[in-house]
Design a protein around this motif. Structure first.
Motif, PDB file in Angstrom:
ATOM      1  N   LEU A   7      20.563 -22.122 -27.457  1.00 28.81           N
ATOM      2  CA  LEU A   7      21.930 -21.986 -26.937  1.00 28.81           C
ATOM      3  C   LEU A   7      21.897 -21.667 -25.442  1.00 28.81           C
ATOM      4  CD1 LEU A   7      23.413 -19.863 -29.862  1.00 28.81           C
ATOM      5  CD2 LEU A   7      23.425 -22.350 -29.600  1.00 28.81           C
ATOM      6  N   VAL A   9      24.181 -21.895 -21.663  1.00 38.38           N
ATOM      7  CA  VAL A   9      25.449 -22.160 -20.979  1.00 38.38           C
ATOM      8  C   VAL A   9      25.137 -22.760 -19.617  1.00 38.38           C
ATOM      9  CG1 VAL A   9      27.490 -21.106 -19.946  1.00 38.38           C
ATOM     10  CG2 VAL A   9      26.585 -20.233 -22.102  1.00 38.38           C
ATOM     11  N   ARG A  36      19.139  -7.094 -12.988  1.00 48.31           N
ATOM     12  CA  ARG A  36      18.038  -7.834 -13.610  1.00 48.31           C
ATOM     13  C   ARG A  36      18.487  -8.534 -14.893  1.00 48.31           C
ATOM     14  NH1 ARG A  36      13.876  -6.874 -10.414  1.00 48.31           N
ATOM     15  NH2 ARG A  36      13.247  -8.858 -11.269  1.00 48.31           N
ATOM     16  N   ARG A  37      17.818  -9.631 -15.186  1.00 50.48           N
ATOM     17  CA  ARG A  37      17.920 -10.311 -16.487  1.00 50.48           C
ATOM     18  C   ARG A  37      19.301 -10.853 -16.849  1.00 50.48           C
ATOM     19  NH1 ARG A  37      13.770 -12.182 -17.270  1.00 50.48           N
ATOM     20  NH2 ARG A  37      13.962 -12.364 -19.497  1.00 50.48           N
ATOM     21  N   VAL A  38      20.155 -11.098 -15.855  1.00 47.29           N
ATOM     22  CA  VAL A  38      21.474 -11.616 -16.212  1.00 47.29           C
ATOM     23  C   VAL A  38      21.572 -13.128 -16.044  1.00 47.29           C
ATOM     24  CG1 VAL A  38      22.633  -9.442 -15.703  1.00 47.29           C
ATOM     25  CG2 VAL A  38      22.536 -11.229 -13.953  1.00 47.29           C
ATOM     26  N   GLY A  39      20.489 -13.765 -15.558  1.00 44.54           N
ATOM     27  CA  GLY A  39      20.507 -15.230 -15.517  1.00 44.54           C
ATOM     28  C   GLY A  39      20.529 -15.849 -14.131  1.00 44.54           C
ATOM     29  N   LYS A  40      20.028 -15.128 -13.119  1.00 43.14           N
ATOM     30  CA  LYS A  40      20.032 -15.673 -11.761  1.00 43.14           C
ATOM     31  C   LYS A  40      19.071 -16.857 -11.643  1.00 43.14           C
ATOM     32  CE  LYS A  40      18.793 -11.666 -10.141  1.00 43.14           C
ATOM     33  NZ  LYS A  40      18.797 -10.900 -11.394  1.00 43.14           N
ATOM     34  N   THR A  41      17.835 -16.639 -12.068  1.00 48.72           N
ATOM     35  CA  THR A  41      16.826 -17.686 -11.938  1.00 48.72           C
ATOM     36  C   THR A  41      17.191 -18.904 -12.795  1.00 48.72           C
ATOM     37  OG1 THR A  41      15.172 -15.990 -11.535  1.00 48.72           O
ATOM     38  CG2 THR A  41      14.363 -18.163 -12.118  1.00 48.72           C
ATOM     39  N   PHE A  42      17.691 -18.633 -13.986  1.00 48.78           N
ATOM     40  CA  PHE A  42      18.117 -19.705 -14.882  1.00 48.78           C
ATOM     41  C   PHE A  42      19.184 -20.568 -14.196  1.00 48.78           C
ATOM     42  CE2 PHE A  42      20.505 -21.683 -18.249  1.00 48.78           C
ATOM     43  CZ  PHE A  42      19.595 -21.915 -19.266  1.00 48.78           C
ATOM     44  N   GLU A 151      14.460 -13.482  -5.537  1.00 41.07           N
ATOM     45  CA  GLU A 151      13.950 -12.116  -5.302  1.00 41.07           C
ATOM     46  C   GLU A 151      13.784 -11.840  -3.809  1.00 41.07           C
ATOM     47  OE1 GLU A 151      13.885 -10.224  -7.811  1.00 41.07           O
ATOM     48  OE2 GLU A 151      13.420 -11.418  -9.582  1.00 41.07           O
ATOM     49  N   PRO A 251      21.789 -11.968 -21.284  1.00 38.04           N
ATOM     50  CA  PRO A 251      21.929 -12.960 -22.358  1.00 38.04           C
ATOM     51  C   PRO A 251      20.750 -13.017 -23.329  1.00 38.04           C
ATOM     52  CG  PRO A 251      21.729 -14.035 -20.206  1.00 38.04           C
ATOM     53  CD  PRO A 251      21.877 -12.585 -19.950  1.00 38.04           C
ATOM     54  N   ARG A 255      21.089 -12.344 -27.279  1.00 33.76           N
ATOM     55  CA  ARG A 255      20.655 -13.333 -28.256  1.00 33.76           C
ATOM     56  C   ARG A 255      19.713 -12.703 -29.288  1.00 33.76           C
ATOM     57  NH1 ARG A 255      19.300 -18.281 -25.225  1.00 33.76           N
ATOM     58  NH2 ARG A 255      17.681 -16.977 -24.368  1.00 33.76           N
TER      59      ARG A 255
HETATM   60  N1  LIG Z   1      23.108 -19.690 -18.808  1.00 41.13           N
HETATM   61  C1  LIG Z   1      22.325 -19.184 -19.758  1.00 41.13           C
HETATM   62  N2  LIG Z   1      22.465 -19.556 -21.047  1.00 41.13           N
HETATM   63  C2  LIG Z   1      21.666 -19.038 -22.000  1.00 41.13           C
HETATM   64  N3  LIG Z   1      20.704 -18.145 -21.774  1.00 41.13           N
HETATM   65  C3  LIG Z   1      20.510 -17.736 -20.519  1.00 41.13           C
HETATM   66  C4  LIG Z   1      21.311 -18.219 -19.444  1.00 41.13           C
HETATM   67  N4  LIG Z   1      20.896 -17.622 -18.311  1.00 41.13           N
HETATM   68  C5  LIG Z   1      19.893 -16.809 -18.663  1.00 41.13           C
HETATM   69  N5  LIG Z   1      19.648 -16.863 -19.973  1.00 41.13           N
HETATM   70  C6  LIG Z   1      18.610 -16.123 -20.710  1.00 41.13           C
HETATM   71  O1  LIG Z   1      18.356 -14.899 -20.052  1.00 41.13           O
HETATM   72  C7  LIG Z   1      16.977 -14.804 -19.667  1.00 41.13           C
HETATM   73  C8  LIG Z   1      16.887 -14.139 -18.338  1.00 41.13           C
HETATM   74  O2  LIG Z   1      17.445 -14.994 -17.360  1.00 41.13           O
HETATM   75  P1  LIG Z   1      16.854 -15.080 -15.898  1.00 41.13           P
HETATM   76  O3  LIG Z   1      15.385 -14.985 -15.905  1.00 41.13           O
HETATM   77  O4  LIG Z   1      17.490 -16.248 -15.261  1.00 41.13           O
HETATM   78  O5  LIG Z   1      17.467 -13.736 -15.307  1.00 41.13           O
HETATM   79  P2  LIG Z   1      17.263 -13.134 -13.868  1.00 41.13           P
HETATM   80  O6  LIG Z   1      18.592 -12.570 -13.488  1.00 41.13           O
HETATM   81  O7  LIG Z   1      16.632 -14.101 -12.954  1.00 41.13           O
HETATM   82  O8  LIG Z   1      16.270 -11.954 -14.226  1.00 41.13           O
HETATM   83  P3  LIG Z   1      15.201 -11.174 -13.275  1.00 41.13           P
HETATM   84  O9  LIG Z   1      16.022 -10.192 -12.523  1.00 41.13           O
HETATM   85  O10 LIG Z   1      14.291 -10.519 -14.253  1.00 41.13           O
HETATM   86  O11 LIG Z   1      14.544 -12.200 -12.411  1.00 41.13           O
HETATM   87  C9  LIG Z   1      16.480 -16.240 -19.680  1.00 41.13           C
HETATM   88  O12 LIG Z   1      15.123 -16.294 -20.006  1.00 41.13           O
HETATM   89  C10 LIG Z   1      17.328 -16.897 -20.732  1.00 41.13           C
HETATM   90  O13 LIG Z   1      16.733 -16.707 -22.001  1.00 41.13           O
END
Ligand SMILES: Nc1ncnc2c1ncn2[C@@H]1O[C@H](COP(=O)(O)OP(=O)(O)OP(=O)(O)O)[C@@H](O)[C@H]1O
Ligand SMILES: [Mg+2]
Length: 369
Positions: A7, A9, A36-42, A151, A251, A255
């Motif tokens: 899943l 988005v 952290r971990r909210v989906g920036k890199t994604f 980063e 996310p 999940r």
């Molecule tokens: N748009 C999305 N839809 C579904 N899952 C997502 C989405 N974005 C992020 N995730 C999930 O959240 C996880 C963390 O996302 P991501 O690594 O992009 O976060 P980040 O903000 O870059 O974290 P960090 O601060 O650790 O670098 C991903 O591995 C993915 O499983």
């Protein structure tokens, strides 16, 4: 069959909005900040890069954290790889086809490949090299480059951070016709440090944006999939929303919680969260995480989790109960610094707090036992 892990988005409209902002202010990068971990890199990978490609740009991604001590080199490395990709066709066959062949012997015994055009060597100094690479890459691509620097707070932590930011700024300004840049960062603290570096170059030239959390679209995907797996059962959106905000809008974590609920057939989200937090696996993860710092640091974490002022007299007295500790203000300060570097703590406008709200709850529960 689809699983919870599939899943995802997509946020193409958000990507378009950022690209339009970039186009409206050449030379001015965007700096997207979020916890952290909210989906920036994604987002960079799945939304911004494809959006940029569709617009004819060449996206180049560099994770500055990977080379904390030499962030500009990390960026240069990413640019060099992109340049290689453009210059050297992917397969040897393609290379043979592209290079004018001067002479082919019988049975291909003496294949003499035409000479690859040689370019002047790149400058040694990282800052000059960055400039040369950006220019070369844009010329090769015959279009704009989108630099995605992940980063970026790392720049503020590098020893020569001030100079680095200044060179980056100079190149982005000078090459504003050829390159656009998006930064992401997860540390408000790092951002503050960047802004406070001499002359505040970063703050003046980057537009700082709060990167939005995932919203109901993500929660609906989870709820819909749950109902597919468990016909007749449903998760209430309002409860999911509440749970998502409670875990800090992460996310992957959400999940995992819903996956565990699915395995147990639980539909009450707060019950699901409680089960998740008290599961042996999760407790083991937190124990291991906490044991990576010493007892004094754990005590400081606990104080901050309780929302008490860490440098007060009362706190120092309470910390004195930890065996072997001699609490002083400077000792607490250095512990806080250590915990920030370790990713336990982060600082926002509201003050210093535990980065992971679930860990905060775990620390409090453990202290109450
Ligand atoms: N748009 C999305 N839809 C579904 N899952 C997502 C989405 N974005 C992020 N995730 C999930 O959240 C996880 C963390 O996302 P991501 O690594 O992009 O976060 P980040 O903000 O870059 O974290 P960090 O601060 O650790 O670098 C991903 O591995 C993915 O499983
Ligand atoms: Mg990331």
């Amino acid at each position: 069959m689809k699983t919870f892990d599939d899943l995802e988005v997509r946020r193409p409209a958000l990507a378009q909005a950022y690209l339009a902002l970039l186009a409206a202010q050449p030379g001015r990068p965007l700096a997207l900040f979020a916890p952290r971990r909210v989906g920036k890199t994604f987002f960079l990978d799945h939304d911004l890069a494809p959006g940029a490609r569709d617009a004819g740009m060449l996206p180049v991604y560099a994770d500055l954290w990977l080379h904390k001590t030499a962030p500009i080199e990390a960026l240069n490395h990413a640019l060099e790889e992109a340049l290689d990709d453009l210059q050297v066709p992917a397969s040897r066959a393609a290379k043979l086809a592209r290079t004018p062949v001067k002479k082919i012997g019988l049975l291909g015994a003496s294949i003499d490949l035409g000479e690859e055009p040689q370019r002047r060597a790149l400058p040694e100094s990282p800052a000059l090299r960055l400039d040369a690479l950006v220019t070369r890459l844009a010329a090769r691509h015959k279009g704009q480059i989108l630099l995605m620097l992940d980063e970026v707070q790392t720049l503020g932590e590098a020893a020569d951070g001030v100079t680095l930011v200044a060179s980056l700024r100079a190149v982005l300004h000078k090459r504003r016709g050829e390159v656009r840049a998006v930064f992401t960062g997860s540390s408000q603290e790092g951002l503050a440090r960047l802004m406070n570096t001499a002359g505040a170059p970063m703050y003046q030239f980057a537009q700082i944006i709060d990167f939005p959390f995932l919203d109901d679209a993500f929660l609906r995907l989870l709820a819909d999939h749950f109902s597919t797996v468990h016909p007749g059962k449903a998760l209430a959106l309002a409860d999911l929303r509440h749970g998502f905000s409670k875990i800090g809008f992460k996310p992957a974590l959400m999940r995992d919680v819903v996956k565990a609920m699915s395995a147990e057939g639980v539909t009450d989200v707060s019950q699901g969260l409680r089960n998740y937090m008290t599961s042996d696996h999760q407790v083991a993860v937190w124990r291991a995480l906490l044991s990576s710092v010493d007892a004094f640091d754990q005590g400081v974490l606990e104080v901050i989790a309780r929302g008490e002022p860490p440098l007060s007299q009362a706190t120092l007295q309470a910390l004195a109960a930890i065996p072997g500790s001699k609490p002083t203000i400077s000792r607490v300060r250095s512990s806080i610094e250590k915990l920030k570097r370790g990713g336990f703590l982060s600082k926002t406008a509201a003050g210093t707090h535990l980065d992971d709200p679930l860990l905060a709850e775990f620390v409090l529960q453990r202290a109450a036992q």
